[in-house]
Write a protein that holds these residues in place. Sequence first.
Motif, PDB file in Angstrom:
ATOM      1  N   GLY A 139      19.515   5.386 -21.543  1.00 39.95           N
ATOM      2  CA  GLY A 139      20.501   5.706 -22.566  1.00 39.95           C
ATOM      3  C   GLY A 139      20.940   7.160 -22.448  1.00 39.95           C
ATOM      4  O   GLY A 139      20.563   7.876 -21.513  1.00 39.95           O
ATOM      5  N   ASP A 140      21.734   7.595 -23.385  1.00 43.28           N
ATOM      6  CA  ASP A 140      22.244   8.967 -23.385  1.00 43.28           C
ATOM      7  C   ASP A 140      21.570   9.784 -24.489  1.00 43.28           C
ATOM      8  O   ASP A 140      21.058   9.239 -25.470  1.00 43.28           O
ATOM      9  CB  ASP A 140      23.761   8.982 -23.607  1.00 43.28           C
ATOM     10  N   LEU A 141      21.601  11.095 -24.315  1.00 36.96           N
ATOM     11  CA  LEU A 141      21.091  12.024 -25.318  1.00 36.96           C
ATOM     12  C   LEU A 141      22.288  12.695 -25.988  1.00 36.96           C
ATOM     13  O   LEU A 141      23.168  13.221 -25.305  1.00 36.96           O
ATOM     14  CB  LEU A 141      20.189  13.076 -24.672  1.00 36.96           C
ATOM     15  N   TYR A 142      22.322  12.655 -27.311  1.00 33.29           N
ATOM     16  CA  TYR A 142      23.392  13.318 -28.063  1.00 33.29           C
ATOM     17  C   TYR A 142      22.802  14.538 -28.770  1.00 33.29           C
ATOM     18  O   TYR A 142      21.919  14.410 -29.627  1.00 33.29           O
ATOM     19  CB  TYR A 142      24.017  12.363 -29.066  1.00 33.29           C
ATOM     20  N   VAL A 143      23.293  15.707 -28.389  1.00 32.16           N
ATOM     21  CA  VAL A 143      22.816  16.958 -28.975  1.00 32.16           C
ATOM     22  C   VAL A 143      23.779  17.358 -30.087  1.00 32.16           C
ATOM     23  O   VAL A 143      24.975  17.559 -29.847  1.00 32.16           O
ATOM     24  CB  VAL A 143      22.734  18.072 -27.911  1.00 32.16           C
ATOM     25  N   VAL A 144      23.263  17.443 -31.307  1.00 42.86           N
ATOM     26  CA  VAL A 144      24.070  17.802 -32.473  1.00 42.86           C
ATOM     27  C   VAL A 144      23.842  19.280 -32.784  1.00 42.86           C
ATOM     28  O   VAL A 144      22.700  19.727 -32.935  1.00 42.86           O
ATOM     29  CB  VAL A 144      23.704  16.934 -33.690  1.00 42.86           C
ATOM     30  N   LEU A 145      24.935  20.046 -32.856  1.00 48.09           N
ATOM     31  CA  LEU A 145      24.844  21.497 -33.029  1.00 48.09           C
ATOM     32  C   LEU A 145      24.947  21.895 -34.502  1.00 48.09           C
ATOM     33  O   LEU A 145      25.824  21.411 -35.222  1.00 48.09           O
ATOM     34  CB  LEU A 145      25.961  22.188 -32.243  1.00 48.09           C
ATOM     35  N   HIS A 146      24.043  22.757 -34.912  1.00 48.10           N
ATOM     36  CA  HIS A 146      24.099  23.340 -36.250  1.00 48.10           C
ATOM     37  C   HIS A 146      24.337  24.840 -36.063  1.00 48.10           C
ATOM     38  O   HIS A 146      23.455  25.564 -35.597  1.00 48.10           O
ATOM     39  CB  HIS A 146      22.792  23.080 -37.002  1.00 48.10           C
ATOM     40  N   VAL A 147      25.534  25.286 -36.404  1.00 51.04           N
ATOM     41  CA  VAL A 147      25.927  26.673 -36.162  1.00 51.04           C
ATOM     42  C   VAL A 147      25.494  27.551 -37.332  1.00 51.04           C
ATOM     43  O   VAL A 147      25.833  27.284 -38.491  1.00 51.04           O
ATOM     44  CB  VAL A 147      27.450  26.779 -35.956  1.00 51.04           C
ATOM     45  N   LYS A 148      24.730  28.602 -37.023  1.00 53.47           N
ATOM     46  CA  LYS A 148      24.302  29.540 -38.065  1.00 53.47           C
ATOM     47  C   LYS A 148      25.523  30.325 -38.569  1.00 53.47           C
ATOM     48  O   LYS A 148      26.337  30.798 -37.775  1.00 53.47           O
ATOM     49  CB  LYS A 148      23.270  30.524 -37.507  1.00 53.47           C
ATOM     50  N   PRO A 149      25.664  30.467 -39.880  1.00 53.31           N
ATOM     51  CA  PRO A 149      26.820  31.215 -40.398  1.00 53.31           C
ATOM     52  C   PRO A 149      26.713  32.696 -40.067  1.00 53.31           C
ATOM     53  O   PRO A 149      25.618  33.248 -39.928  1.00 53.31           O
ATOM     54  CB  PRO A 149      26.745  30.969 -41.909  1.00 53.31           C
ATOM     55  N   SER A 150      27.859  33.349 -39.940  1.00 49.73           N
ATOM     56  CA  SER A 150      27.896  34.785 -39.671  1.00 49.73           C
ATOM     57  C   SER A 150      27.934  35.541 -40.992  1.00 49.73           C
ATOM     58  O   SER A 150      28.512  35.081 -41.980  1.00 49.73           O
ATOM     59  CB  SER A 150      29.152  35.117 -38.849  1.00 49.73           C
ATOM     60  N   ASN A 151      27.306  36.701 -41.010  1.00 53.05           N
ATOM     61  CA  ASN A 151      27.342  37.552 -42.205  1.00 53.05           C
ATOM     62  C   ASN A 151      28.658  38.310 -42.328  1.00 53.05           C
ATOM     63  O   ASN A 151      28.936  38.892 -43.384  1.00 53.05           O
ATOM     64  CB  ASN A 151      26.184  38.557 -42.172  1.00 53.05           C
ATOM     65  N   TYR A 152      29.461  38.292 -41.282  1.00 53.84           N
ATOM     66  CA  TYR A 152      30.694  39.091 -41.264  1.00 53.84           C
ATOM     67  C   TYR A 152      31.933  38.209 -41.143  1.00 53.84           C
ATOM     68  O   TYR A 152      32.904  38.384 -41.873  1.00 53.84           O
ATOM     69  CB  TYR A 152      30.626  40.091 -40.100  1.00 53.84           C
ATOM     70  N   PHE A 153      31.901  37.259 -40.225  1.00 53.36           N
ATOM     71  CA  PHE A 153      33.060  36.400 -39.998  1.00 53.36           C
ATOM     72  C   PHE A 153      32.944  35.104 -40.798  1.00 53.36           C
ATOM     73  O   PHE A 153      31.865  34.541 -40.945  1.00 53.36           O
ATOM     74  CB  PHE A 153      33.181  36.038 -38.511  1.00 53.36           C
ATOM     75  N   LYS A 154      34.075  34.640 -41.285  1.00 55.90           N
ATOM     76  CA  LYS A 154      34.150  33.319 -41.888  1.00 55.90           C
ATOM     77  C   LYS A 154      35.136  32.493 -41.057  1.00 55.90           C
ATOM     78  O   LYS A 154      36.276  32.901 -40.845  1.00 55.90           O
ATOM     79  CB  LYS A 154      34.632  33.397 -43.339  1.00 55.90           C
TER      80      LYS A 154
END
Length: 378
Positions: free
Chosen positions: A249-264
Amino acid sequence: MTDYYEILGVSKDASKDEIKSAFRKKARTLHPDVNKAPDAEEKFKELGKAYETLSDDNKRATYDRYGEDGLKNAGFDTGGPFAGGFGDLNDIFNSFFGGMGGFGFGGRPDPNAPIEGDDLRLDIEVDFEQAVFGCEKEIKFDHLELCTSCNGTGAEKGSQPVICPTCHGTGHVQQVMRTPLGSISQVVTCPDCRGAGKKISNPCKACGGHGKVQKEKKIKIKIPAGVDNMSKIRVSGEGDAGTNGGPAGDLYVVLHVKPSNYFKREGNDVYTRLDITPAQAALGDNVIVKTLDGDKEIVVQAGVQSGNSIRIKGAGVPYISRPSQRGEHIVVVAVKTPTKLSDEERNLYKKLYEIQNHKKSEHQSSIMDKVKGVFNNA
């Protein structure tokens, strides 16, 4: 009162074909092998009773006239076809409709046919800048691999699986089941080999006869520029190993992006806030702001208001489909009123007040006079 027509979702003048079709459709979603709700089994039994009654002309006529109690009084069995239990969907459709249940079960699958392995999911965290510009990241995960001791056969070295004597390698046997149509011979999964079509007398010690083992693996993946929170990356062939020579089968990598303290981030644009003084707002200024590409000088036009924005084109997040193109960096201006003033600043602001309002600034003196008056009257 139980309404069999409502249970099947058909009208009272529904044809036999409509009743049959409704039963097939409902059975797909209510069978306990598919539906894990606590009441799924009871609802499935009720569905069987409804179909058994409405698919039989005599029972249907009695039910339409006298209801469920009328069936009992007339001597009909109202327990339903599944009162004593039920098999899998394949078994039911084979017995009811001769294998035409709509699941593609007209014929039994070959137990030795290649079967693709299961897909897997892995959740990982990435920094804000890594998501913006992309990166290479090492990941670690567990998956099923073919056992190297038995080469996936499940049998100890020097031995091989043998054909199941009960089903003769087909993985299924015939049984007789009571149905609304009477006793009908049906095909069910072989209870001896559990559908495998073969038996292992000497299981492999390394994998316990399963032919697969759980192993940890490390690989490097490329995260493309511009990915966002909950983006998925498909890594082909890194899921669980297949069966009978089937692909992994395949591997699905789900990304959780950490928020930036400066950029929105919003889409492919990024926002930052720029605090400026009233003097800068009135006169304009050249200021340095932090961008994704480093410090950059921008021009604040004279007369800018709080909430106005300054756009820096091409300084936002790259588009995944077009990495050479990027969104905008939007600088939102906030005019910040000073809370502490030096004597020189206070005098300048008083002078400015007098110029703008054509009168002297009496705010501070009037307050002091009021305070003095309070103490004098005490």
